[in-house]
Design an enzyme around this catalytic site. Sequence first.
Site, short mmCIF file in Angstrom:
data_model
loop_
_atom_site.label_atom_id
_atom_site.label_comp_id
_atom_site.label_asym_id
_atom_site.label_seq_id
_atom_site.Cartn_x
_atom_site.Cartn_y
_atom_site.Cartn_z
N ARG A 1 -83.93 17.49 -12.17
CA ARG A 1 -82.81 17.88 -12.08
C ARG A 1 -82.23 17.42 -10.40
NH1 ARG A 1 -82.26 22.57 -14.01
NH2 ARG A 1 -81.38 22.00 -16.17
N GLY A 2 -82.99 17.61 -9.52
CA GLY A 2 -82.93 17.48 -8.19
C GLY A 2 -82.55 16.03 -8.21
#
Length: 351
Positions: free
Chosen positions: A240-241
């Site tokens: 997700r980062g």
Amino acid sequence: GKSVVVRAVIDLLPEIDMVEGDAFNSSPTDARLMSKEVREAVDAGKDVTTRRAKTPLVELPLGATEDRVCGTLDVEAALAQGSKAFSPGLLAKANRGILYIDEVNLLDDSLVDVVLDAAAGGINTVEREGISITHPASFIMIGTGNPEEGELRPQLLDRFGLYVEINTVADPDLRLQLALNRTAYDLNPEEFYASAREDQEALKEKLLKAKALVKEVQVDRDLRIKISTVCSLLDIDGIRGDMVVVRTAKAFAAFDGRTEVTEDDVGRIIGLCLGHRTRKDPLDPLGGVMKVNAVFKRIFKDGLTYEAVRGMQAKSQPGKGGDDKKKEEGAEEDGKEERGGLKPGQWRGLK
């Protein structure tokens, strides 16, 4: 100050089309954002009446119950009509809008689980009092809080794409201007709005152009690899980062009127995207954002490889450096010298 900023965002967002009389802010065109009733009407070829409205902003209070957030049985309709009806909750009202949680770090764990479920799938499912209903709950979540009052659960913290630290303004001239603006607003809100309308409309127009342009913005493969390298070196869980950094960089470039992301764009936003995702180490002198910027510099500016930076990190960790290894080897040699001439298990005696 934090809440004022969040509420002011609504005036910068464009109005959206909603189905008239629908409690879930259903979209007339996107099936994913329609309630069951609206979807059935559209599939049947019926005309639906629409209206223009501001993007919803729903505040989730700390004292809210799970029924108020998810929705529950409409008791009034049950008593008046003798039939089961659903009373939509805050998640239904936040569909296609913003869900704002003040003091999010103090939110009850049961509500955290409910919000996480809805944020992950974009839908809310209610099974209670003989009611079974699923409705769209796609929203942007904004939370504010004071870290000194308590930490935020990692599962919820990871759901926030960006992390911004807000400090008190130190510049005397800027503090004075803020105070004068507040005084002018208190004396005559309408006149204050009129004085700021031109600048606000210009910013709103710039945001609308950026929204239309962002789909055309491209990110070079080499930049994507470097972004993923930074995330890996920071031990960021999941991907997700990586995705948030790319999306934010594209949005920043579009806001600047460009269709290609540069290294400077990534450098401007990567701390906001990854600072809260780094693992906290009490022995690490660098904070989250400072740590992210340091690794970014090694990869993007210095041109170091993943292996080189990983080796530097290993040497800087306590107990794993070369000096510590030499000390351990020296201690072993001293022990061997002291045991010289003695049989195994024999005691030299006290010195």
